[in-house]
Structures are given as structure tokens and as C-alpha cells.
Design a protein around this motif. Sequence first.
Motif, PDB file in Angstrom:
ATOM      1  N   VAL A   3     -32.289  52.965  13.145  1.00 48.42           N
ATOM      2  CA  VAL A   3     -32.686  52.047  14.194  1.00 48.42           C
ATOM      3  C   VAL A   3     -33.550  50.956  13.584  1.00 48.42           C
ATOM      4  CG1 VAL A   3     -33.848  51.780  16.406  1.00 48.42           C
ATOM      5  CG2 VAL A   3     -32.591  53.887  15.893  1.00 48.42           C
ATOM      6  N   GLU A   4     -33.014  49.765  13.514  1.00 42.22           N
ATOM      7  CA  GLU A   4     -33.717  48.597  12.997  1.00 42.22           C
ATOM      8  C   GLU A   4     -34.149  48.746  11.543  1.00 42.22           C
ATOM      9  OE1 GLU A   4     -35.639  47.022  17.214  1.00 42.22           O
ATOM     10  OE2 GLU A   4     -36.928  47.979  15.726  1.00 42.22           O
ATOM     11  N   ASP A   5     -33.601  49.728  10.831  1.00 40.68           N
ATOM     12  CA  ASP A   5     -33.977  49.988   9.437  1.00 40.68           C
ATOM     13  C   ASP A   5     -35.485  50.162   9.283  1.00 40.68           C
ATOM     14  OD1 ASP A   5     -31.472  48.086   7.560  1.00 40.68           O
ATOM     15  OD2 ASP A   5     -31.462  50.108   8.379  1.00 40.68           O
ATOM     16  N   ARG A   6     -36.124  50.695  10.304  1.00 44.78           N
ATOM     17  CA  ARG A   6     -37.561  50.906  10.238  1.00 44.78           C
ATOM     18  C   ARG A   6     -37.903  51.966   9.205  1.00 44.78           C
ATOM     19  NH1 ARG A   6     -41.918  51.743  15.151  1.00 44.78           N
ATOM     20  NH2 ARG A   6     -43.638  52.521  13.835  1.00 44.78           N
ATOM     21  N   THR A   7     -38.922  51.691   8.408  1.00 44.36           N
ATOM     22  CA  THR A   7     -39.374  52.626   7.392  1.00 44.36           C
ATOM     23  C   THR A   7     -40.744  53.173   7.741  1.00 44.36           C
ATOM     24  OG1 THR A   7     -40.204  50.770   6.064  1.00 44.36           O
ATOM     25  CG2 THR A   7     -38.029  51.637   5.517  1.00 44.36           C
ATOM     26  N   GLU A   8     -40.996  54.394   7.308  1.00 46.49           N
ATOM     27  CA  GLU A   8     -42.288  55.051   7.460  1.00 46.49           C
ATOM     28  C   GLU A   8     -42.699  55.597   6.102  1.00 46.49           C
ATOM     29  OE1 GLU A   8     -42.394  54.158  11.480  1.00 46.49           O
ATOM     30  OE2 GLU A   8     -43.992  55.112  10.318  1.00 46.49           O
ATOM     31  N   TYR A   9     -43.986  55.522   5.804  1.00 47.95           N
ATOM     32  CA  TYR A   9     -44.501  55.981   4.529  1.00 47.95           C
ATOM     33  C   TYR A   9     -45.770  56.785   4.728  1.00 47.95           C
ATOM     34  CZ  TYR A   9     -41.418  52.355   2.683  1.00 47.95           C
ATOM     35  OH  TYR A   9     -40.331  51.572   2.383  1.00 47.95           O
ATOM     36  N   ALA A  10     -45.937  57.799   3.886  1.00 40.25           N
ATOM     37  CA  ALA A  10     -47.220  58.472   3.817  1.00 40.25           C
ATOM     38  C   ALA A  10     -48.262  57.492   3.292  1.00 40.25           C
ATOM     39  CB  ALA A  10     -47.138  59.699   2.908  1.00 40.25           C
ATOM     40  N   ASP A  11     -49.490  57.657   3.751  1.00 41.71           N
ATOM     41  CA  ASP A  11     -50.541  56.710   3.384  1.00 41.71           C
ATOM     42  C   ASP A  11     -50.710  56.593   1.873  1.00 41.71           C
ATOM     43  OD1 ASP A  11     -52.741  57.483   6.203  1.00 41.71           O
ATOM     44  OD2 ASP A  11     -51.036  56.122   6.026  1.00 41.71           O
ATOM     45  N   SER A  12     -50.565  57.700   1.149  1.00 48.27           N
ATOM     46  CA  SER A  12     -50.790  57.679  -0.287  1.00 48.27           C
ATOM     47  C   SER A  12     -49.727  56.898  -1.041  1.00 48.27           C
ATOM     48  CB  SER A  12     -50.866  59.109  -0.827  1.00 48.27           C
ATOM     49  OG  SER A  12     -49.665  59.810  -0.582  1.00 48.27           O
ATOM     50  N   MET A  13     -48.559  56.704  -0.458  1.00 47.45           N
ATOM     51  CA  MET A  13     -47.472  55.992  -1.100  1.00 47.45           C
ATOM     52  C   MET A  13     -47.269  54.587  -0.566  1.00 47.45           C
ATOM     53  SD  MET A  13     -46.979  59.381  -1.123  1.00 47.45           S
ATOM     54  CE  MET A  13     -46.391  60.725  -2.141  1.00 47.45           C
ATOM     55  N   ARG A  14     -47.845  54.296   0.571  1.00 49.53           N
ATOM     56  CA  ARG A  14     -47.655  52.993   1.182  1.00 49.53           C
ATOM     57  C   ARG A  14     -48.120  51.891   0.241  1.00 49.53           C
ATOM     58  NH1 ARG A  14     -47.096  52.940   6.520  1.00 49.53           N
ATOM     59  NH2 ARG A  14     -48.476  54.772   6.643  1.00 49.53           N
ATOM     60  N   GLY A  15     -47.239  50.928   0.014  1.00 46.87           N
ATOM     61  CA  GLY A  15     -47.557  49.826  -0.872  1.00 46.87           C
ATOM     62  C   GLY A  15     -47.049  50.004  -2.279  1.00 46.87           C
ATOM     63  N   ARG A  16     -46.817  51.251  -2.709  1.00 47.87           N
ATOM     64  CA  ARG A  16     -46.277  51.529  -4.036  1.00 47.87           C
ATOM     65  C   ARG A  16     -44.802  51.906  -3.998  1.00 47.87           C
ATOM     66  NH1 ARG A  16     -47.777  55.551  -7.298  1.00 47.87           N
ATOM     67  NH2 ARG A  16     -48.381  56.965  -5.603  1.00 47.87           N
ATOM     68  N   PHE A  17     -44.386  52.582  -2.947  1.00 52.16           N
ATOM     69  CA  PHE A  17     -43.000  53.046  -2.827  1.00 52.16           C
ATOM     70  C   PHE A  17     -42.308  52.269  -1.719  1.00 52.16           C
ATOM     71  CE2 PHE A  17     -43.685  57.685  -4.449  1.00 52.16           C
ATOM     72  CZ  PHE A  17     -44.258  57.190  -5.605  1.00 52.16           C
ATOM     73  N   THR A  18     -41.069  51.857  -1.972  1.00 56.36           N
ATOM     74  CA  THR A  18     -40.303  51.095  -1.010  1.00 56.36           C
ATOM     75  C   THR A  18     -38.901  51.672  -0.885  1.00 56.36           C
ATOM     76  OG1 THR A  18     -41.527  49.071  -1.560  1.00 56.36           O
ATOM     77  CG2 THR A  18     -39.455  48.818  -0.362  1.00 56.36           C
ATOM     78  N   ILE A  19     -38.478  51.926   0.337  1.00 58.36           N
ATOM     79  CA  ILE A  19     -37.151  52.466   0.613  1.00 58.36           C
ATOM     80  C   ILE A  19     -36.265  51.361   1.173  1.00 58.36           C
ATOM     81  CG2 ILE A  19     -35.839  54.134   1.985  1.00 58.36           C
ATOM     82  CD1 ILE A  19     -38.390  55.886   1.976  1.00 58.36           C
ATOM     83  N   SER A  20     -35.032  51.320   0.705  1.00 54.97           N
ATOM     84  CA  SER A  20     -34.065  50.357   1.202  1.00 54.97           C
ATOM     85  C   SER A  20     -32.691  51.006   1.288  1.00 54.97           C
ATOM     86  CB  SER A  20     -34.017  49.111   0.319  1.00 54.97           C
ATOM     87  OG  SER A  20     -33.621  49.441  -1.001  1.00 54.97           O
ATOM     88  N   ARG A  21     -31.776  50.326   1.973  1.00 53.21           N
ATOM     89  CA  ARG A  21     -30.435  50.873   2.176  1.00 53.21           C
ATOM     90  C   ARG A  21     -29.396  49.799   1.885  1.00 53.21           C
ATOM     91  NH1 ARG A  21     -30.205  54.530   7.001  1.00 53.21           N
ATOM     92  NH2 ARG A  21     -31.428  52.840   7.948  1.00 53.21           N
ATOM     93  N   ASP A  22     -28.374  50.160   1.144  1.00 51.09           N
ATOM     94  CA  ASP A  22     -27.251  49.284   0.864  1.00 51.09           C
ATOM     95  C   ASP A  22     -26.028  49.917   1.500  1.00 51.09           C
ATOM     96  OD1 ASP A  22     -25.106  47.800  -0.138  1.00 51.09           O
ATOM     97  OD2 ASP A  22     -26.089  47.450  -2.059  1.00 51.09           O
ATOM     98  N   SER A  23     -25.659  49.442   2.673  1.00 58.19           N
ATOM     99  CA  SER A  23     -24.560  50.049   3.404  1.00 58.19           C
ATOM    100  C   SER A  23     -23.232  49.898   2.669  1.00 58.19           C
ATOM    101  CB  SER A  23     -24.464  49.438   4.803  1.00 58.19           C
ATOM    102  OG  SER A  23     -25.621  49.724   5.564  1.00 58.19           O
ATOM    103  N   ALA A  24     -23.039  48.776   1.981  1.00 59.12           N
ATOM    104  CA  ALA A  24     -21.791  48.550   1.270  1.00 59.12           C
ATOM    105  C   ALA A  24     -21.578  49.592   0.181  1.00 59.12           C
ATOM    106  CB  ALA A  24     -21.764  47.144   0.677  1.00 59.12           C
ATOM    107  N   LYS A  25     -22.653  50.017  -0.462  1.00 61.96           N
ATOM    108  CA  LYS A  25     -22.570  51.041  -1.499  1.00 61.96           C
ATOM    109  C   LYS A  25     -22.827  52.439  -0.957  1.00 61.96           C
ATOM    110  CE  LYS A  25     -23.921  47.962  -5.256  1.00 61.96           C
ATOM    111  NZ  LYS A  25     -24.874  47.733  -6.373  1.00 61.96           N
ATOM    112  N   ASN A  26     -23.123  52.545   0.341  1.00 58.79           N
ATOM    113  CA  ASN A  26     -23.426  53.822   0.979  1.00 58.79           C
ATOM    114  C   ASN A  26     -24.513  54.568   0.213  1.00 58.79           C
ATOM    115  OD1 ASN A  26     -22.885  55.354   3.299  1.00 58.79           O
ATOM    116  ND2 ASN A  26     -21.617  56.805   2.162  1.00 58.79           N
ATOM    117  N   THR A  27     -25.565  53.846  -0.132  1.00 57.57           N
ATOM    118  CA  THR A  27     -26.626  54.370  -0.970  1.00 57.57           C
ATOM    119  C   THR A  27     -27.988  53.953  -0.424  1.00 57.57           C
ATOM    120  OG1 THR A  27     -25.224  54.330  -2.946  1.00 57.57           O
ATOM    121  CG2 THR A  27     -27.601  54.378  -3.297  1.00 57.57           C
ATOM    122  N   VAL A  28     -28.938  54.868  -0.481  1.00 58.20           N
ATOM    123  CA  VAL A  28     -30.334  54.589  -0.166  1.00 58.20           C
ATOM    124  C   VAL A  28     -31.119  54.583  -1.467  1.00 58.20           C
ATOM    125  CG1 VAL A  28     -32.406  55.439   1.003  1.00 58.20           C
ATOM    126  CG2 VAL A  28     -30.199  55.499   2.168  1.00 58.20           C
TER     127      VAL A  28
END
Length: 126
Positions: free
Chosen positions: A54-79
Motif C-alpha cells: 500500500v503506497e510502498d510505505r516503509t517502516e524501520y526500527a529506530d536503530s536502523m532508521r536513516g542507515r537502512f533503506t528498503i526499495s522494490r523493483d517490480s519489473a525484476k520482482n525483487t526487493v
Amino acid sequence: QLQLVESGGALVQPGGSLRLSCAASGFRVSDYTIAWFRQVPGKEREGFGCISNVEDRTEYADSMRGRFTISRDSAKNTVYLRMRALEPEDTGVYYCALALSTHYPCALTSPFYDAWGQGTQVTVSS
């Protein structure tokens, strides 16, 4: 077959960066929530990030926020998981996981997830 396969784990020096991949088959990553977990030997798996369908919303644990980033490439079917400023405490086995049921925003707890990859080892050491 419904599968998730993690890759990209490596030995990296403190302060370095890595990009992990979660390649999916048997389903479309654009239709489901995908989360990232890690496990240190002797400890429970810890969820630290997720991406919702839903809207590609991401959630992060506080300790990782700002250092880790999640993204999705639908064409490659890969996160993807982009990790930067890695620390020795980030060492562990990293897993991606699939949630079949809808939950918004996405959750960072294991019971919500229904399928898991085999994991990929990340070691942060000088």
C-alpha cells in the motif's frame, strides 16, 4: 513454487555499505508486504524494516532508521535492502520474509510473516 532468495551478503569493514537482494518467485512483490529480519547467534530474529504494498510505505526500527533503506523493483520482482554506515553489531544472517495477509502499516514481528528466504550472511569486521 513460492520462494524468496536473499543474496548480496559479504564481509565488509565498519563504515562500509552493502545492498542485499530478495528475489521472489511464485508471487509478485508488488502485491504483498516484504520485511527484512536479521538473526545473531543465540538471539531471536529481529525485524528491522518492511515495505507495504500500500503506497510502498516503509517502516524501520529506530536503530536502523536513516542507515537502512528498503526499495522494490517490480519489473525484476525483487526487493532490495541498502545498508550504509555498517557497524560490527550489524553482523548476522539477514532474511527477507513475505506476509500473505494485509496489514498497514507493515509489521516488524515474526508472527505476521508466512514465508522466509534461506538468509544471507553479513559480517562487519575490520
